[in-house]
Design a protein around this motif. Structure first.
Motif, PDB file in Angstrom:
ATOM      1  N   TYR A   1       4.651  -5.778   1.646  1.00 25.76           N
ATOM      2  CA  TYR A   1       4.657  -7.262   1.607  1.00 25.76           C
ATOM      3  C   TYR A   1       4.729  -7.849   0.335  1.00 25.76           C
ATOM      4  O   TYR A   1       4.953  -6.523  -0.956  1.00 25.76           O
ATOM      5  CB  TYR A   1       2.836  -7.854   2.201  1.00 25.76           C
ATOM      6  N   CYS A   2       3.596  -8.777  -0.078  1.00 28.04           N
ATOM      7  CA  CYS A   2       4.379  -8.959  -1.834  1.00 28.04           C
ATOM      8  C   CYS A   2       2.491 -10.322  -2.007  1.00 28.04           C
ATOM      9  O   CYS A   2       2.547 -10.768  -1.001  1.00 28.04           O
ATOM     10  CB  CYS A   2       5.124 -10.284  -2.179  1.00 28.04           C
ATOM     11  N   ILE A   3       2.689 -10.242  -3.278  1.00 32.68           N
ATOM     12  CA  ILE A   3       1.596 -11.094  -3.335  1.00 32.68           C
ATOM     13  C   ILE A   3       1.719 -12.373  -4.425  1.00 32.68           C
ATOM     14  O   ILE A   3       2.627 -12.339  -5.022  1.00 32.68           O
ATOM     15  CB  ILE A   3       0.361 -10.427  -4.183  1.00 32.68           C
TER      16      ILE A   3
ATOM     17  N   GLY B   1      -3.419 -14.487  -2.289  1.00 28.69           N
ATOM     18  CA  GLY B   1      -2.456 -14.560  -0.939  1.00 28.69           C
ATOM     19  C   GLY B   1      -1.620 -12.561  -0.747  1.00 28.69           C
ATOM     20  O   GLY B   1      -1.056 -12.407  -1.332  1.00 28.69           O
ATOM     21  N   LEU B   2      -1.834 -12.147   0.413  1.00 29.29           N
ATOM     22  CA  LEU B   2      -0.962 -11.634   0.189  1.00 29.29           C
ATOM     23  C   LEU B   2       0.368 -11.869   1.839  1.00 29.29           C
ATOM     24  O   LEU B   2      -0.780 -12.280   1.893  1.00 29.29           O
ATOM     25  CB  LEU B   2      -1.482 -10.002   1.027  1.00 29.29           C
ATOM     26  N   VAL B   3       1.154 -12.188   1.654  1.00 23.61           N
ATOM     27  CA  VAL B   3       2.217 -12.588   2.559  1.00 23.61           C
ATOM     28  C   VAL B   3       3.212 -11.579   3.190  1.00 23.61           C
ATOM     29  O   VAL B   3       4.045 -10.621   2.346  1.00 23.61           O
ATOM     30  CB  VAL B   3       2.993 -13.826   1.220  1.00 23.61           C
ATOM     31  N   SER B   4       3.261 -11.968   3.970  1.00 22.48           N
ATOM     32  CA  SER B   4       4.536 -11.019   4.757  1.00 22.48           C
ATOM     33  C   SER B   4       5.723 -11.643   3.860  1.00 22.48           C
ATOM     34  O   SER B   4       6.271 -12.807   3.647  1.00 22.48           O
ATOM     35  CB  SER B   4       4.303 -10.884   6.277  1.00 22.48           C
ATOM     36  N   ASP B   5       6.954 -11.047   4.974  1.00 28.75           N
ATOM     37  CA  ASP B   5       8.179 -11.161   4.696  1.00 28.75           C
ATOM     38  C   ASP B   5       8.428 -12.147   5.340  1.00 28.75           C
ATOM     39  O   ASP B   5       9.808 -13.730   5.022  1.00 28.75           O
ATOM     40  CB  ASP B   5       9.372 -10.230   4.772  1.00 28.75           C
ATOM     41  N   GLU B   6       7.744 -12.909   6.683  1.00 32.75           N
ATOM     42  CA  GLU B   6       8.014 -13.949   6.857  1.00 32.75           C
ATOM     43  C   GLU B   6       7.475 -14.793   6.238  1.00 32.75           C
ATOM     44  O   GLU B   6       7.640 -16.569   7.524  1.00 32.75           O
ATOM     45  CB  GLU B   6       7.784 -14.150   8.875  1.00 32.75           C
TER      46      GLU B   6
ATOM     47  N   HIS C   1       3.984 -15.976   6.377  1.00 32.42           N
ATOM     48  CA  HIS C   1       2.401 -15.499   6.259  1.00 32.42           C
ATOM     49  C   HIS C   1       1.830 -15.345   4.869  1.00 32.42           C
ATOM     50  O   HIS C   1       1.719 -13.993   5.333  1.00 32.42           O
ATOM     51  CB  HIS C   1       2.977 -14.889   7.996  1.00 32.42           C
ATOM     52  N   VAL C   2       0.430 -16.375   4.710  1.00 37.90           N
ATOM     53  CA  VAL C   2      -0.121 -15.469   4.521  1.00 37.90           C
ATOM     54  C   VAL C   2      -1.280 -15.078   5.704  1.00 37.90           C
ATOM     55  O   VAL C   2      -2.193 -15.386   5.831  1.00 37.90           O
ATOM     56  CB  VAL C   2      -0.937 -16.938   3.806  1.00 37.90           C
ATOM     57  N   ILE C   3      -1.499 -12.937   4.978  1.00 42.00           N
ATOM     58  CA  ILE C   3      -2.109 -12.275   5.838  1.00 42.00           C
ATOM     59  C   ILE C   3      -3.429 -11.957   6.078  1.00 42.00           C
ATOM     60  O   ILE C   3      -4.107 -11.648   6.724  1.00 42.00           O
ATOM     61  CB  ILE C   3      -1.379 -11.278   6.610  1.00 42.00           C
ATOM     62  N   GLY C   4      -3.897 -12.470   4.593  1.00 42.92           N
ATOM     63  CA  GLY C   4      -5.560 -12.395   3.866  1.00 42.92           C
ATOM     64  C   GLY C   4      -5.440 -12.878   2.367  1.00 42.92           C
ATOM     65  O   GLY C   4      -3.861 -12.976   1.928  1.00 42.92           O
ATOM     66  N   ARG C   5      -6.448 -13.378   2.377  1.00 44.12           N
ATOM     67  CA  ARG C   5      -7.260 -14.369   1.102  1.00 44.12           C
ATOM     68  C   ARG C   5      -7.775 -13.804  -0.012  1.00 44.12           C
ATOM     69  O   ARG C   5      -9.043 -14.142   1.037  1.00 44.12           O
ATOM     70  CB  ARG C   5      -6.152 -15.625   1.124  1.00 44.12           C
TER      71      ARG C   5
ATOM     72  N   ARG D   1      -6.683  -5.224  -4.321  1.00 40.34           N
ATOM     73  CA  ARG D   1      -6.394  -3.863  -3.624  1.00 40.34           C
ATOM     74  C   ARG D   1      -7.350  -4.367  -2.617  1.00 40.34           C
ATOM     75  O   ARG D   1      -7.076  -3.064  -2.100  1.00 40.34           O
ATOM     76  CB  ARG D   1      -6.783  -2.845  -4.559  1.00 40.34           C
ATOM     77  N   GLU D   2      -8.518  -4.984  -2.299  1.00 43.07           N
ATOM     78  CA  GLU D   2      -9.820  -5.276  -1.090  1.00 43.07           C
ATOM     79  C   GLU D   2      -8.281  -6.065  -0.542  1.00 43.07           C
ATOM     80  O   GLU D   2      -8.544  -5.413   0.934  1.00 43.07           O
ATOM     81  CB  GLU D   2     -10.308  -6.800  -1.519  1.00 43.07           C
ATOM     82  N   LEU D   3      -7.535  -6.601  -0.595  1.00 41.20           N
ATOM     83  CA  LEU D   3      -6.294  -7.239  -0.024  1.00 41.20           C
ATOM     84  C   LEU D   3      -5.713  -6.321   1.312  1.00 41.20           C
ATOM     85  O   LEU D   3      -5.130  -6.053   1.819  1.00 41.20           O
ATOM     86  CB  LEU D   3      -5.579  -8.282  -0.211  1.00 41.20           C
ATOM     87  N   MET D   4      -5.533  -4.858   0.416  1.00 39.88           N
ATOM     88  CA  MET D   4      -4.204  -4.149   0.477  1.00 39.88           C
ATOM     89  C   MET D   4      -4.786  -3.228   1.820  1.00 39.88           C
ATOM     90  O   MET D   4      -4.126  -2.441   2.428  1.00 39.88           O
ATOM     91  CB  MET D   4      -3.649  -2.961  -1.098  1.00 39.88           C
ATOM     92  N   GLN D   5      -6.188  -2.667   0.784  1.00 34.86           N
ATOM     93  CA  GLN D   5      -7.161  -2.210   1.726  1.00 34.86           C
ATOM     94  C   GLN D   5      -7.451  -3.041   2.907  1.00 34.86           C
ATOM     95  O   GLN D   5      -6.762  -1.468   4.776  1.00 34.86           O
ATOM     96  CB  GLN D   5      -8.700  -1.430   0.256  1.00 34.86           C
ATOM     97  N   GLU D   6      -7.737  -3.476   3.519  1.00 29.42           N
ATOM     98  CA  GLU D   6      -7.994  -4.625   4.767  1.00 29.42           C
ATOM     99  C   GLU D   6      -7.272  -4.415   5.354  1.00 29.42           C
ATOM    100  O   GLU D   6      -7.201  -4.662   6.208  1.00 29.42           O
ATOM    101  CB  GLU D   6      -8.530  -5.828   4.189  1.00 29.42           C
ATOM    102  N   HIS D   7      -6.015  -4.868   4.484  1.00 28.55           N
ATOM    103  CA  HIS D   7      -4.408  -4.265   5.713  1.00 28.55           C
ATOM    104  C   HIS D   7      -4.220  -3.421   5.922  1.00 28.55           C
ATOM    105  O   HIS D   7      -2.474  -3.961   6.469  1.00 28.55           O
ATOM    106  CB  HIS D   7      -4.655  -6.258   5.365  1.00 28.55           C
ATOM    107  N   ASN D   8      -4.267  -2.536   4.591  1.00 27.90           N
ATOM    108  CA  ASN D   8      -3.063  -1.432   5.468  1.00 27.90           C
ATOM    109  C   ASN D   8      -1.993  -1.584   4.928  1.00 27.90           C
ATOM    110  O   ASN D   8      -0.512  -1.018   5.365  1.00 27.90           O
ATOM    111  CB  ASN D   8      -3.082  -0.911   6.338  1.00 27.90           C
ATOM    112  N   ALA D   9      -1.888  -2.292   3.212  1.00 27.14           N
ATOM    113  CA  ALA D   9      -0.369  -2.966   2.964  1.00 27.14           C
ATOM    114  C   ALA D   9      -0.124  -2.656   1.969  1.00 27.14           C
ATOM    115  O   ALA D   9      -0.255  -1.973   1.043  1.00 27.14           O
ATOM    116  CB  ALA D   9      -1.035  -4.569   2.985  1.00 27.14           C
ATOM    117  N   ASP D  10       1.366  -2.221   1.715  1.00 24.71           N
ATOM    118  CA  ASP D  10       1.718  -1.618   0.391  1.00 24.71           C
ATOM    119  C   ASP D  10       2.223  -2.669  -0.121  1.00 24.71           C
ATOM    120  O   ASP D  10       2.875  -3.842   0.660  1.00 24.71           O
ATOM    121  CB  ASP D  10       2.912  -0.679   0.760  1.00 24.71           C
TER     122      ASP D  10
END
Length: 314
Positions: free
Chosen positions: A4-6, A18-23, A25-29, A52-61
């Protein structure tokens, strides 16, 4: 692990991450109280922890980090010293700090430029490569995209359309000059338009009413068909139409997108604006440039803009 991107939006009151998907969508903030920090190091550390909390919470790189910030220096990747409305008065080296901590490209730019990329990647300008975005609020921000890239100019501050003079010797602007479009089409400008329209209609506001008047009230009245509010928005549209017609001359956009609180008045602003824009447009651009309201979700717009900034400029 998904990538994802931040997107980080820095405001005088809060910093939204926010953690944002390629589409798009803000999947976490996460939210930090900007006013709770007086030192750059502590602020950056809190920002890092939130990411780091967002990355860990959503298992996201993550592949990039985009940061929309006031008084930002795009070329140096920082917030400059003594930024108004920020309690941290030292230089904040955000690009270098985020890249060191996460090992991915980071980009810093002002929020209006970030919004332009957000509209192009996630909003109504998808598929377009030449646009102007206008953010109406306390002031007027703008982002200009030509050939798919933001125009930054020599100093990194290109695109201050809010300070285009439409009325020489007109209303005094916060920049110290007179007659900037910001004094006629910002939230405060719209309130002044309403005050003047009420006086012209023989229904002048009391001093108390003037002090408590808000742009939101004017917009709501316009939506209900109030003639004074509609006149105020017509005046706003007239001056903004001139400013946008002038802007079209140097970047020839496919479309212009408006965002911000005053645009909630919808057609009360958009219908006369399109009319005055076309009337003042140079003939070679007639019927070739469309004017729209932003299609970004208002609650996510700032984060999406910052995320898009990181995606494109990195």
């Amino acid at each position: 692990m998904s990538k994802y991107c931040i997107g980080i939006d820095i405001g005088g009151t809060n910093t939204d991450i926010g953690l944002v998907s390629d589409e798009g969508h803000v999947i976490g903030r996460r939210r930090l109280a900007t006013q709770g920090f007086t030192e750059a190091r502590a602020y950056i550390s809190a920002m890092e922890n939130s990411v780091r909390e967002l990355m860990q919470e959503h298992n996201a790189d993550i592949g990039s980090i985009g940061i929309g910030a006031p008084n930002s220096n795009f070329y140096e990747g920082c917030i400059d010293k003594n930024t108004a409305n920020l309690p941290i008065k030292e230089r904040i080296p955000l690009k270098a700090a985020m890249e060191e901590r996460f090992g991915v490209p980071a980009v810093v730019d002002n929020d209006a430029n970030a919004a332009a990329y957000g509209e192009m990647i996630f909003g109504g300008a998808r598929g377009m490569r030449h646009i102007i975005t206008i953010t109406l609020g306390t002031g007027i921000g703008s982002g200009i995209i030509v050939d798919g890239k933001l125009v930054h100019g020599h100093t990194g501050t290109a695109g201050e359309l809010g300070h285009s003079i439409v009325m020489p010797g007109g209303r005094l602007c916060g920049c110290g000059r007179k007659g900037c479009i910001e004094t006629y089409a910002s939230a405060r400008g719209i309130c002044q338009n309403y005050i003047e329209a009420a006086a012209q209609a023989g229904k002048p506001l009391t001093e108390s009413d003037v002090q408590t008047l808000t742009c939101q009230q004017v917009g709501e009245a316009a939506l209900q068909g109030d003639p004074i509010a509609l006149k105020a928005y017509d005046t706003t549209a007239y001056w903004l139409g001139i400013a946008l017609a002038n802007a079209a001359n140097f970047s020839a956009p496919q479309a212009i997108f408006l965002m911000g609180g005053p645009t909630r008045a919808g057609e009360a602003l958009l219908k006369p604006l399109r009319k005055y824009f076309e009337e003042n447009l140079l003939y070679i651009y007639k019927d070739k440039i469309s004017v729209h309201l932003s299609q970004l979700n208002g609650n996510d717009a700032a984060i999406l803009g910052a995320a898009a900034l990181g995606r494109i400029e990195s």
